[in-house]
Motif scaffolding. Structure first.
Motif, short mmCIF file in Angstrom:
data_model
loop_
_atom_site.label_atom_id
_atom_site.label_comp_id
_atom_site.label_asym_id
_atom_site.label_seq_id
_atom_site.Cartn_x
_atom_site.Cartn_y
_atom_site.Cartn_z
N SER A 36 8.74 -2.90 16.02
CA SER A 36 9.88 -2.54 15.18
C SER A 36 9.88 -1.03 14.95
N ALA A 37 10.94 -0.55 14.35
CA ALA A 37 10.99 0.85 13.93
C ALA A 37 10.08 1.02 12.72
N ALA A 38 9.64 2.23 12.47
CA ALA A 38 8.82 2.52 11.29
C ALA A 38 9.72 2.51 10.06
N VAL A 39 9.39 1.66 9.08
CA VAL A 39 10.22 1.52 7.89
C VAL A 39 9.35 1.62 6.63
N LEU A 75 0.68 -5.78 11.81
CA LEU A 75 1.33 -4.79 10.96
C LEU A 75 0.48 -3.53 10.92
N TYR A 76 1.10 -2.40 11.23
CA TYR A 76 0.42 -1.11 11.23
C TYR A 76 0.96 -0.23 10.12
N GLY A 77 0.11 0.62 9.57
CA GLY A 77 0.51 1.62 8.59
C GLY A 77 0.52 2.98 9.26
N HIS A 83 5.96 9.61 13.75
CA HIS A 83 5.32 9.98 15.02
C HIS A 83 3.80 9.99 14.90
N ASP A 84 3.26 9.16 14.02
CA ASP A 84 1.82 9.07 13.81
C ASP A 84 1.15 8.57 15.09
N GLN A 85 0.16 9.31 15.58
CA GLN A 85 -0.54 8.95 16.80
C GLN A 85 -1.72 8.01 16.56
N ILE A 140 0.84 -1.18 0.00
CA ILE A 140 0.00 0.00 0.00
C ILE A 140 0.88 1.25 0.00
N ALA A 141 0.58 2.18 -0.86
CA ALA A 141 1.41 3.37 -1.01
C ALA A 141 1.10 4.41 0.07
N GLY A 142 2.10 5.17 0.42
CA GLY A 142 1.90 6.28 1.35
C GLY A 142 2.04 5.95 2.81
N TYR A 143 2.36 4.72 3.14
CA TYR A 143 2.47 4.35 4.54
C TYR A 143 3.87 3.87 4.88
N LEU A 144 4.30 4.21 6.08
CA LEU A 144 5.43 3.53 6.70
C LEU A 144 4.84 2.30 7.38
N HIS A 145 5.64 1.29 7.62
CA HIS A 145 5.14 0.08 8.26
C HIS A 145 5.83 -0.13 9.60
N GLN A 146 5.06 -0.55 10.57
CA GLN A 146 5.58 -0.90 11.89
C GLN A 146 4.94 -2.22 12.29
#
Length: 140
Positions: free
Chosen positions: A88-91, A115-117, A122-124, A64-70
């Protein structure tokens, strides 16, 4: 002359049918929902001894475009409910995480990876994209 006219009409009708079919196919493809491909996998030992180290690893990603993954590991054991162990770190690409710990008593520990997008580091309000199957470690 009649023959040319007849062939001309047939050719025009065939072209119109092909153009109409292509147009209809493009509309159908545009209306179909697009699904992002992603997965989360987790691995853990089936059994462990009390006091010995338990290592749980997970990796996952999504296109999915536009997201960092954690990627976060969650544990449920001994009646405590699900809680996060580590993240994990946001990558930008695939995320990987490893957790090591010991159990002080016998019983079943359950683990899952989520898995979070995120829109920024620093997305809350991260968006939950995928979760793995639950794996159970029998502590003896």
């Amino acid at each position: 002359m009649t023959r040319t006219k007849k062939t001309g009409m047939t050719a025009r009708g065939g072209r119109a049918a092909v153009i109409g079919a292509l147009g209809l196919a493009s509309v159908a493809l545009a209306a179909a929902p697009a699904f992002a491909k992603g997965s989360v996998e987790i691995s853990a030992p089936r059994t462990a001894q009390v006091g010995k180290t338990i290592t749980v690893t997970a990796h996952g990603g999504d296109d999915i475009a536009g997201y960092l993954h954690q990627l976060c590991l969650e544990e449920n054991g001994f009646g405590e409910g699900w809680h996060q162990e580590t993240c994990s770190a946001a990558v930008r690409g695939d995320a990987k995480v490893t957790a090591k710990g010991t159990s002080a008593r016998r019983g079943d520990l359950r683990f899952r990876a989520v898995l979070y997008g995120l829109t920024s580091k620093h997305d809350q309000k991260p968006v939950r994209l995928h979760a793995s199957d639950v794996v159970t470690v029998h502590v003896r």
